[in-house]
Design a protein around this motif. Sequence first.
Motif, mmCIF file in Angstrom:
data_model
loop_
_atom_site.group_PDB
_atom_site.id
_atom_site.type_symbol
_atom_site.label_atom_id
_atom_site.label_comp_id
_atom_site.label_asym_id
_atom_site.label_seq_id
_atom_site.Cartn_x
_atom_site.Cartn_y
_atom_site.Cartn_z
ATOM 1 N N ILE A 215 21.974 45.826 21.430
ATOM 2 C CA ILE A 215 20.851 44.937 21.086
ATOM 3 C C ILE A 215 21.223 44.075 19.887
ATOM 4 C CG2 ILE A 215 18.459 44.856 20.292
ATOM 5 C CD1 ILE A 215 17.966 47.465 21.754
ATOM 6 N N HIS A 216 21.818 44.727 18.885
ATOM 7 C CA HIS A 216 22.203 43.999 17.669
ATOM 8 C C HIS A 216 23.139 42.833 18.008
ATOM 9 C CE1 HIS A 216 23.663 44.523 13.226
ATOM 10 N NE2 HIS A 216 23.241 43.311 13.497
ATOM 11 N N GLY A 217 24.181 43.123 18.804
ATOM 12 C CA GLY A 217 25.156 42.083 19.169
ATOM 13 C C GLY A 217 24.522 40.980 19.991
ATOM 14 N N ALA A 218 23.661 41.376 20.931
ATOM 15 C CA ALA A 218 23.014 40.378 21.785
ATOM 16 C C ALA A 218 22.081 39.510 20.952
ATOM 17 C CB ALA A 218 22.235 41.074 22.903
ATOM 18 N N GLN A 219 21.367 40.151 20.051
ATOM 19 C CA GLN A 219 20.408 39.417 19.225
ATOM 20 C C GLN A 219 21.110 38.404 18.324
ATOM 21 O OE1 GLN A 219 16.843 41.514 17.869
ATOM 22 N NE2 GLN A 219 17.768 41.336 15.844
ATOM 23 N N ASP A 220 22.190 38.853 17.659
ATOM 24 C CA ASP A 220 22.922 37.940 16.778
ATOM 25 C C ASP A 220 23.480 36.754 17.571
ATOM 26 O OD1 ASP A 220 22.393 39.606 14.701
ATOM 27 O OD2 ASP A 220 24.454 40.314 14.409
ATOM 28 N N GLU A 221 24.054 37.050 18.720
ATOM 29 C CA GLU A 221 24.682 35.982 19.499
ATOM 30 C C GLU A 221 23.618 35.042 20.065
ATOM 31 O OE1 GLU A 221 27.903 35.655 19.493
ATOM 32 O OE2 GLU A 221 28.066 33.944 20.872
ATOM 33 N N ALA A 222 22.505 35.595 20.546
ATOM 34 C CA ALA A 222 21.421 34.774 21.076
ATOM 35 C C ALA A 222 20.889 33.848 19.983
ATOM 36 C CB ALA A 222 20.296 35.672 21.601
ATOM 37 N N TRP A 223 20.725 34.410 18.807
ATOM 38 C CA TRP A 223 20.203 33.653 17.663
ATOM 39 C C TRP A 223 21.099 32.471 17.338
ATOM 40 C CZ3 TRP A 223 15.595 33.507 15.790
ATOM 41 C CH2 TRP A 223 15.358 33.003 14.516
ATOM 42 N N LYS A 224 22.428 32.732 17.393
ATOM 43 C CA LYS A 224 23.395 31.656 17.123
ATOM 44 C C LYS A 224 23.201 30.474 18.055
ATOM 45 C CE LYS A 224 27.367 34.330 15.961
ATOM 46 N NZ LYS A 224 28.656 34.777 16.513
ATOM 47 N N HIS A 225 22.753 30.751 19.265
ATOM 48 C CA HIS A 225 22.580 29.693 20.257
ATOM 49 C C HIS A 225 21.140 29.233 20.340
ATOM 50 C CE1 HIS A 225 26.688 30.132 21.806
ATOM 51 N NE2 HIS A 225 26.532 31.415 21.597
ATOM 52 N N GLY A 226 20.318 29.669 19.418
ATOM 53 C CA GLY A 226 18.937 29.187 19.377
ATOM 54 C C GLY A 226 17.972 29.963 20.251
ATOM 55 N N TYR A 227 18.352 31.159 20.643
ATOM 56 C CA TYR A 227 17.461 31.966 21.482
ATOM 57 C C TYR A 227 16.973 33.207 20.745
ATOM 58 C CZ TYR A 227 19.026 29.238 25.502
ATOM 59 O OH TYR A 227 19.285 28.220 26.377
ATOM 60 N N VAL A 228 15.809 33.642 21.161
ATOM 61 C CA VAL A 228 15.259 34.892 20.641
ATOM 62 C C VAL A 228 15.309 35.923 21.770
ATOM 63 C CG1 VAL A 228 13.139 36.026 19.867
ATOM 64 C CG2 VAL A 228 13.770 33.777 18.959
ATOM 65 N N LEU A 229 15.608 37.143 21.402
ATOM 66 C CA LEU A 229 15.748 38.200 22.396
ATOM 67 C C LEU A 229 14.418 38.924 22.607
ATOM 68 C CD1 LEU A 229 18.398 39.133 23.791
ATOM 69 C CD2 LEU A 229 18.473 41.005 22.129
ATOM 70 N N LEU A 230 14.027 39.085 23.874
ATOM 71 C CA LEU A 230 12.897 39.945 24.220
ATOM 72 C C LEU A 230 13.483 41.245 24.755
ATOM 73 C CD1 LEU A 230 10.623 37.551 26.331
ATOM 74 C CD2 LEU A 230 10.346 38.187 23.929
ATOM 75 N N VAL A 231 13.162 42.360 24.108
ATOM 76 C CA VAL A 231 13.795 43.617 24.499
ATOM 77 C C VAL A 231 12.769 44.543 25.143
ATOM 78 C CG1 VAL A 231 15.048 45.646 23.687
ATOM 79 C CG2 VAL A 231 15.432 43.427 22.610
#
Lengths: 511, 336
Positions: B89-105
């Motif tokens: 989750i941490h890795g996905a969240q950081d990477e998503a954030w870099k591309h302007g996305y927010v993660l829904l978990v």
Amino acid sequence: MTDDADKPVFHFTPQRNWMNDPNGLVYLDGVYHLFFQYNPDGNDWGNMSWGHATSTDLLSWAEQSLALPYTQDEQIFSGSIVVDHDNTTGFGQDGVVPLVAIYTRVTSNAVQAQALAFSLDRGMTWQKYHANPVLDRNSSAFRDPKVFRAADRHGRERWVMVAVEAEQRMLLVYSSHDLIMWAYESTFGPFGDEGVVWECPDLFALNLNGDPSHPRWVLVLSTNKVPDHDSAAFSFTGHFDGHVFVADDAETWRPLDYGRDFYAAVSFANTPDACRIILGWANNWQYAADAPTYPWRGAMTLPRQLELTETGITQNLPAVTEEALPAEPSQTYQADHLEGPVIFDAGRHYRFRLTCTLDDAAEVSVGLLSGAGMPAAVLHYAAGTHTLSFERTRSGRNEFHPRFAEVSSVRLPSSSSPSPSSSPQSLSQSLSHRLELDIFVDGCIIEVFANRGADTLTMQAFSAPDAREIVLSADGRAPIRARVELYDLTQITVANSRMLMLENVAGPPSE
Amino acid sequence: MSSEHARQPVTMREVADAAGVSVATVSHVVNNKEGARIGEDARQRVRDAIHELGYRPNALAKTLSSGTSNFIGLVADAIATTPFAGQIIHGAQDEAWKHGYVLLVANTEGDPAAEDAAITMMLEHQVRGILYSTWFHRAVTVPEALRETDYVLVDCYEAGSTAPAVVPDEVQGGRTATELLIQAGHRTIAFINTTSPSPAQEGRLVGYRSALEAAAIAYDPDLVLNAPSDQEGGYAALDHVLTLDATAVFCHNDRMAMGLYDRAHERGLTIPGDLAVVGFDNQEVIAAHLRPPLTTVALPHYELGAAGIRRLLGDPNPSGKPILIPCPPVIRASIA
């Protein structure tokens, strides 16, 4: 380990409040004394006074009580201390050899002049000389006196002072027989860029390759650019006849350290075997006031013993410090063909020794203070260009100042052993580069000694408290043989400071 | 997330069920998505169902002209409730954030109904795509609803399909673990593998054998044991390992190494002096706190999450096979 994950354990920091330049570095009866620019009342610059700390190994420090407090009329700026073995000042009493501090006093009219204080109890308490100042040019930027013994043209030893007219970019040389009456000798400078202040000079002899028949003189000078306050320390080699310093090449500003956090470095007086040990303030005026630490702010570098070879000055830990460090690594690793990444669970206080032989095309990087795959600082070496670079842009708390996250780099000419020929080589023969990095990480301080001290790089990096990994990596395209030794230094000063306390029991005679 | 409560708003899934179409079809109709090939008949059934059920499209999603939101979904079976895979989750969240996305978990504990509801709700939020992840590397069947959007399987894969997936490189990991021991001079290396069939069981053995082969050490099947993949398994295996004259042992995971440590201590053996040990997983709470701290190979959970996002957002993968994420060695102090 303390709760404050940034706080160094084997670099000196005050328990609380602001610190900058090291002052009055002196060795006496088995103890190294570090005095320092200190604000006793807060963790911003101001109320300048001299703090005091002691160590027997230059690694574990015991903070002592305030040495020279500011007063309403006088701030105590940087300076040096000498051991007046012959009591030339007359400050000694009943056969006690006085320690004499020569410091810049700044009075409320903003005049900076040189003044004296002395201690008859090995630096624990100080009295100011009643007729201060002893050297006054009615200048507002005449400061940072460093005093040492040197012979005049006739071979007669006396005191010599180097100090700066900071804004005029001049080094002034004076001499004295009693530290009280000073005679002007010479001026070095101005040269180099305007808009720079010169600070914290030091001048000393180093024997070329350790040979006493080949003494050379080295001038160390720190400079601070105005208005952006980028700070750095430089060295010049040259000749000093006791009166005038002449640099071999005054146009060559050779950095003493290639990081961005190495300033105001000066050397210890009165060291055993006349070895030349310096340490500096691991900071940069550009962002020092914003450094995100509390309640302390500012750390000193590790001590470095200077030696001179044909290729330049080397800086390595003094033997007394090396001996206090563990001889056996807590972790080792080797790889005949390094491919990245390799992770070391290293903690936040350690020594990481990396020895590589590399192909011309190889690149290797070391991520430090890394958590969740994100290093707060990355060292990167490209064998093709012999370039070691350091960046702290990727993560960590680097946004407190816009220029903190800039990249630093140094070309390491001494890192390559010459290839036997330029013809194509087999794989094993092509591992012609050798890289040795001796890296100390201590909370927020990172110091790199490259190729046995041929070049050094000091940087701060502020990371998340759980950032405790080293990530060693190579792209795997070109062969790298690597060997790693990791020494955990988390507890190093706990053991050593016990020894220090025992040493100090035998301490001051005058209580 | 259940639809049984009357007060809860009508979901897109219910509309889809009533109209006999997929959720994606409902989504396309609601949002007048260009290029959607939907027959007029289906379109009408959806409109009728919306009217009958009183479905109100998500206001946030409706205002988006792009047709997708700045959300990426992450559906997990148990990664939020297991100790060490949360880094996905941490890795996905950081990477998503870099591309302007927010993660829904959404953590579903593997319950198919919860999974379906989570995916449906994510589709209603017009997520850019969905990462579907499992807490340990295994084969899965891709839920039908997932096929209605872009998706990437993370730490899992679908056997025999080209479903996009990122998984740990078990073979390289097993090779790396074994190489650590070989580099330290060991030649007789036992491998305590797991009894549970899995990509990890297969892959790490392949890696073990390839490292031996590269070092010209003959493979001896007697040196490979199978044991339950927990502390008890490692504890029980040590006595047998000692009969093999092995100087080093590679444990399938850190928990087994932990049990092995216990038995070694009982028998008065010193690690790494008498026996070098390497684990697998880098389960921090174990590996970093054994004495001596355990050298291991990390499951790259953070990187799996980050790579899953990159794959979703367009990192090419022409092979059609799962992307393999390297398992890096983590050096501590159990090898000498």
